[in-house]
Design a protein around this motif. Structure first.
Motif, PDB file in Angstrom:
ATOM      1  N   THR A   9     -22.690 -38.276 -36.302  1.00 16.01           N
ATOM      2  CA  THR A   9     -23.676 -37.225 -36.537  1.00 16.01           C
ATOM      3  C   THR A   9     -25.072 -37.841 -36.556  1.00 16.01           C
ATOM      4  OG1 THR A   9     -22.115 -35.868 -37.798  1.00 16.01           O
ATOM      5  CG2 THR A   9     -24.450 -35.442 -38.136  1.00 16.01           C
ATOM      6  N   VAL A  10     -25.916 -37.396 -35.637  1.00 18.32           N
ATOM      7  CA  VAL A  10     -27.307 -37.854 -35.550  1.00 18.32           C
ATOM      8  C   VAL A  10     -28.176 -36.612 -35.597  1.00 18.32           C
ATOM      9  CG1 VAL A  10     -29.015 -39.081 -34.180  1.00 18.32           C
ATOM     10  CG2 VAL A  10     -26.642 -39.868 -34.182  1.00 18.32           C
ATOM     11  N   SER A  11     -29.041 -36.505 -36.596  1.00 14.96           N
ATOM     12  CA  SER A  11     -29.726 -35.251 -36.884  1.00 14.96           C
ATOM     13  C   SER A  11     -31.244 -35.379 -36.855  1.00 14.96           C
ATOM     14  CB  SER A  11     -29.295 -34.736 -38.261  1.00 14.96           C
ATOM     15  OG  SER A  11     -27.900 -34.596 -38.366  1.00 14.96           O
ATOM     16  N   LEU A  12     -31.889 -34.223 -36.797  1.00 15.85           N
ATOM     17  CA  LEU A  12     -33.332 -34.122 -36.945  1.00 15.85           C
ATOM     18  C   LEU A  12     -33.658 -33.652 -38.354  1.00 15.85           C
ATOM     19  CD1 LEU A  12     -34.205 -32.195 -33.639  1.00 15.85           C
ATOM     20  CD2 LEU A  12     -34.280 -34.663 -34.015  1.00 15.85           C
ATOM     21  N   ASP A  13     -34.829 -34.046 -38.858  1.00 11.22           N
ATOM     22  CA  ASP A  13     -35.261 -33.430 -40.101  1.00 11.22           C
ATOM     23  C   ASP A  13     -35.920 -32.090 -39.783  1.00 11.22           C
ATOM     24  OD1 ASP A  13     -37.920 -33.941 -39.305  1.00 11.22           O
ATOM     25  OD2 ASP A  13     -38.103 -35.720 -40.565  1.00 11.22           O
ATOM     26  N   ALA A  14     -36.272 -31.343 -40.799  1.00 11.74           N
ATOM     27  CA  ALA A  14     -36.773 -29.984 -40.597  1.00 11.74           C
ATOM     28  C   ALA A  14     -38.039 -29.963 -39.751  1.00 11.74           C
ATOM     29  CB  ALA A  14     -37.032 -29.325 -41.946  1.00 11.74           C
ATOM     30  N   ALA A  15     -38.980 -30.875 -40.065  1.00  9.09           N
ATOM     31  CA  ALA A  15     -40.251 -30.884 -39.345  1.00  9.09           C
ATOM     32  C   ALA A  15     -40.035 -31.155 -37.858  1.00  9.09           C
ATOM     33  CB  ALA A  15     -41.183 -31.931 -39.948  1.00  9.09           C
ATOM     34  N   ALA A  16     -39.108 -32.072 -37.534  1.00  8.31           N
ATOM     35  CA  ALA A  16     -38.861 -32.407 -36.131  1.00  8.31           C
ATOM     36  C   ALA A  16     -38.219 -31.240 -35.382  1.00  8.31           C
ATOM     37  CB  ALA A  16     -37.959 -33.641 -36.046  1.00  8.31           C
ATOM     38  N   LEU A  17     -37.253 -30.571 -36.005  1.00 12.96           N
ATOM     39  CA  LEU A  17     -36.600 -29.439 -35.347  1.00 12.96           C
ATOM     40  C   LEU A  17     -37.582 -28.293 -35.150  1.00 12.96           C
ATOM     41  CD1 LEU A  17     -34.179 -27.978 -34.185  1.00 12.96           C
ATOM     42  CD2 LEU A  17     -33.476 -27.396 -36.524  1.00 12.96           C
ATOM     43  N   ILE A  18     -38.355 -27.978 -36.171  1.00 12.13           N
ATOM     44  CA  ILE A  18     -39.340 -26.900 -36.059  1.00 12.13           C
ATOM     45  C   ILE A  18     -40.346 -27.217 -34.954  1.00 12.13           C
ATOM     46  CG2 ILE A  18     -41.274 -25.752 -37.223  1.00 12.13           C
ATOM     47  CD1 ILE A  18     -39.660 -26.103 -39.859  1.00 12.13           C
ATOM     48  N   ALA A  19     -40.862 -28.452 -34.931  1.00 10.55           N
ATOM     49  CA  ALA A  19     -41.869 -28.820 -33.938  1.00 10.55           C
ATOM     50  C   ALA A  19     -41.320 -28.712 -32.522  1.00 10.55           C
ATOM     51  CB  ALA A  19     -42.363 -30.237 -34.205  1.00 10.55           C
ATOM     52  N   GLN A  20     -40.096 -29.193 -32.313  1.00 13.32           N
ATOM     53  CA  GLN A  20     -39.511 -29.148 -30.973  1.00 13.32           C
ATOM     54  C   GLN A  20     -39.302 -27.706 -30.515  1.00 13.32           C
ATOM     55  OE1 GLN A  20     -35.514 -30.761 -30.621  1.00 13.32           O
ATOM     56  NE2 GLN A  20     -35.931 -31.482 -28.564  1.00 13.32           N
ATOM     57  N   ALA A  21     -38.661 -26.904 -31.357  1.00  9.41           N
ATOM     58  CA  ALA A  21     -38.391 -25.520 -30.976  1.00  9.41           C
ATOM     59  C   ALA A  21     -39.691 -24.726 -30.832  1.00  9.41           C
ATOM     60  CB  ALA A  21     -37.478 -24.870 -32.013  1.00  9.41           C
ATOM     61  N   ARG A  22     -40.655 -24.983 -31.697  1.00  9.37           N
ATOM     62  CA  ARG A  22     -41.957 -24.293 -31.630  1.00  9.37           C
ATOM     63  C   ARG A  22     -42.644 -24.548 -30.299  1.00  9.37           C
ATOM     64  NH1 ARG A  22     -46.711 -25.529 -36.108  1.00  9.37           N
ATOM     65  NH2 ARG A  22     -48.333 -24.089 -35.314  1.00  9.37           N
ATOM     66  N   CYS A  23     -42.673 -25.804 -29.863  1.00 10.22           N
ATOM     67  CA  CYS A  23     -43.319 -26.135 -28.593  1.00 10.22           C
ATOM     68  C   CYS A  23     -42.617 -25.466 -27.413  1.00 10.22           C
ATOM     69  CB  CYS A  23     -43.329 -27.647 -28.397  1.00 10.22           C
ATOM     70  SG  CYS A  23     -44.480 -28.535 -29.460  1.00 10.22           S
ATOM     71  N   ILE A  24     -41.297 -25.477 -27.414  1.00 15.72           N
ATOM     72  CA  ILE A  24     -40.549 -24.879 -26.306  1.00 15.72           C
ATOM     73  C   ILE A  24     -40.778 -23.374 -26.243  1.00 15.72           C
ATOM     74  CG2 ILE A  24     -38.218 -24.419 -25.442  1.00 15.72           C
ATOM     75  CD1 ILE A  24     -37.425 -27.162 -26.696  1.00 15.72           C
ATOM     76  N   LEU A  25     -40.649 -22.708 -27.385  1.00 12.46           N
ATOM     77  CA  LEU A  25     -40.818 -21.257 -27.404  1.00 12.46           C
ATOM     78  C   LEU A  25     -42.247 -20.864 -27.022  1.00 12.46           C
ATOM     79  CD1 LEU A  25     -38.803 -20.467 -30.657  1.00 12.46           C
ATOM     80  CD2 LEU A  25     -38.072 -20.054 -28.302  1.00 12.46           C
ATOM     81  N   ALA A  26     -43.230 -21.582 -27.564  1.00 11.92           N
ATOM     82  CA  ALA A  26     -44.624 -21.277 -27.225  1.00 11.92           C
ATOM     83  C   ALA A  26     -44.893 -21.511 -25.746  1.00 11.92           C
ATOM     84  CB  ALA A  26     -45.565 -22.125 -28.077  1.00 11.92           C
ATOM     85  N   GLY A  27     -44.273 -22.539 -25.172  1.00 10.37           N
ATOM     86  CA  GLY A  27     -44.457 -22.808 -23.749  1.00 10.37           C
ATOM     87  C   GLY A  27     -43.994 -21.648 -22.886  1.00 10.37           C
ATOM     88  N   PHE A  28     -42.832 -21.105 -23.188  1.00  7.62           N
ATOM     89  CA  PHE A  28     -42.345 -19.964 -22.417  1.00  7.62           C
ATOM     90  C   PHE A  28     -43.225 -18.728 -22.622  1.00  7.62           C
ATOM     91  CE2 PHE A  28     -38.073 -22.167 -22.509  1.00  7.62           C
ATOM     92  CZ  PHE A  28     -38.012 -22.355 -21.132  1.00  7.62           C
ATOM     93  N   LEU A  29     -43.664 -18.509 -23.850  1.00 12.64           N
ATOM     94  CA  LEU A  29     -44.521 -17.350 -24.122  1.00 12.64           C
ATOM     95  C   LEU A  29     -45.842 -17.468 -23.359  1.00 12.64           C
ATOM     96  CD1 LEU A  29     -43.898 -16.980 -27.962  1.00 12.64           C
ATOM     97  CD2 LEU A  29     -43.188 -15.367 -26.181  1.00 12.64           C
ATOM     98  N   ARG A  30     -46.420 -18.646 -23.342  1.00 10.83           N
ATOM     99  CA  ARG A  30     -47.699 -18.835 -22.636  1.00 10.83           C
ATOM    100  C   ARG A  30     -47.546 -18.635 -21.133  1.00 10.83           C
ATOM    101  NH1 ARG A  30     -48.420 -23.365 -26.457  1.00 10.83           N
ATOM    102  NH2 ARG A  30     -49.987 -22.717 -27.991  1.00 10.83           N
ATOM    103  N   GLN A  31     -46.354 -18.864 -20.606  1.00  4.69           N
ATOM    104  CA  GLN A  31     -46.128 -18.704 -19.173  1.00  4.69           C
ATOM    105  C   GLN A  31     -45.693 -17.285 -18.809  1.00  4.69           C
ATOM    106  OE1 GLN A  31     -43.567 -21.897 -17.859  1.00  4.69           O
ATOM    107  NE2 GLN A  31     -45.018 -23.458 -18.487  1.00  4.69           N
ATOM    108  N   GLY A  32     -45.750 -16.396 -19.784  1.00  6.88           N
ATOM    109  CA  GLY A  32     -45.544 -14.987 -19.496  1.00  6.88           C
ATOM    110  C   GLY A  32     -44.139 -14.457 -19.683  1.00  6.88           C
ATOM    111  N   VAL A  33     -43.220 -15.284 -20.179  1.00  6.79           N
ATOM    112  CA  VAL A  33     -41.861 -14.780 -20.414  1.00  6.79           C
ATOM    113  C   VAL A  33     -41.925 -13.683 -21.464  1.00  6.79           C
ATOM    114  CG1 VAL A  33     -39.571 -15.375 -21.296  1.00  6.79           C
ATOM    115  CG2 VAL A  33     -40.759 -16.921 -19.721  1.00  6.79           C
ATOM    116  N   ARG A  34     -41.288 -12.573 -21.164  1.00  6.56           N
ATOM    117  CA  ARG A  34     -41.391 -11.374 -21.997  1.00  6.56           C
ATOM    118  C   ARG A  34     -40.531 -11.448 -23.257  1.00  6.56           C
ATOM    119  NH1 ARG A  34     -41.224  -7.937 -24.978  1.00  6.56           N
ATOM    120  NH2 ARG A  34     -41.642  -5.710 -24.812  1.00  6.56           N
TER     121      ARG A  34
END
Length: 275
Positions: free
Chosen positions: A98-123
């Motif tokens: 088991t190799v895990s992320l801490d909360a800050a790392a998981l939030i940062a990764q998912a935040r960047c990915i989701l924001a990237g799609f939103l900025r590119q117009g994904v509905r």
């Protein structure tokens, strides 16, 4: 295959996975009124001696592709590392493999990915979780990504960008549970490396399952509180919180098909997608 003379050839079907799409096709698709991306989320976590470390990401990704094909959504590459495995839901972060992320790392990764799609117009974005411990941190990431892109306030008519968050087991019906667990469902709190995950993997990726290594043992008997550091002896030696006794590919097929159908129908209705 050739088209009939005078009849234009049908356009080839687009792949469901975004990683298999070229950038220009993606750009045009993302600008569409109903563009929807499903982001699977899993973990790199032990699942006993009989299941692979990538089980959570494999299951969330495969279910995402089944749902995506039903509602004409695209599937992003999964979050393959998740938040820390906890003793009462995943055996514990102290277990080998088991190799895990801490909360800050998981939030940062998912935040960047989701924001990237939103900025590119994904509905629409759908975060399809397959690792219990991820949930609240994915929620935080979605909330922050919407704020980052100016979409957090939403619109009164609900027509702005949307993020939905769910775990695939939320869609397992009572009838399916009764069929998969004929002697009674033991509860989600000990379903780690047990019948549900093992059956799904037997149906979807049987070459990765080693049932000859599966161990029959009583379910974990854990306290109602979390203790840190964990008392490692409270986790069964297998790392599983319940045994995979009674698992089968047929049960996995039932789970997979029922969840994909009901989840696809729910997303199509909620997001007003053409079907």
């Amino acid at each position: 295959m050739t088209s009939t003379p005078g009849t234009p050839a049908a356009a080839p079907a687009q792949p469901t996975r975004l990683a298999h799409l070229d950038a220009h096709t993606y750009r045009d698709w993302a600008a569409g009124e109903h563009s929807t991306v499903i982001l699977p989320a899993g973990a790199f976590e032990q699942h006993g001696p009989h299941l692979p470390l990538g089980t959570d990401a494999i299951l969330s990704s495969t279910i995402a592709e089944a749902v995506g094909s039903r509602i004409d959504a695209k599937v992003a590459e999964p979050l393959s590392y998740g938040y820390k495995s906890q003793q009462k839901s995943g055996g514990g972060d102290h277990l080998a493999g088991t190799v895990s992320l801490d909360a800050a790392a998981l939030i940062a990764q998912a935040r960047c990915i989701l924001a990237g799609f939103l900025r590119q117009g994904v509905r629409n974005l759908v975060v399809l979780n397959g690792h219990y411990e991820n949930y609240q941190f994915l929620y935080e990431a979605a909330d922050l990504a919407l704020a980052d892109t100016g979409a957090g306030a939403g619109r009164a008519d609900g027509s702005g960008p949307t993020v939905l968050l769910l775990s695939y087991w939320d869609y397992v019906s009572e009838d399916t549970l009764a069929a998969v667990y004929p002697e009674g469902f033991p509860g989600w709190d000990i379903e780690h490396g047990g019948v549900l995950e093992t059956s799904l993997m037997l149906h979807l990726r049987p070459e990765l399952v080693a049932m000859d290594r599966a161990v029959s043992h009583p379910p974990a008997d854990l306290p109602r509180f979390d203790r840190l550091p964990v008392v490692s002896s409270r986790t069964p030696d297998t790392g599983c919180l319940s045994a995979p006794d009674g698992s089968s590919a047929e049960k996995g097929r039932l789970l997979y098909e029922q969840v994909a159908a009901d989840l696809g129908a729910d997303l199509a209705a909620e997001l007003h997608l053409p079907r």
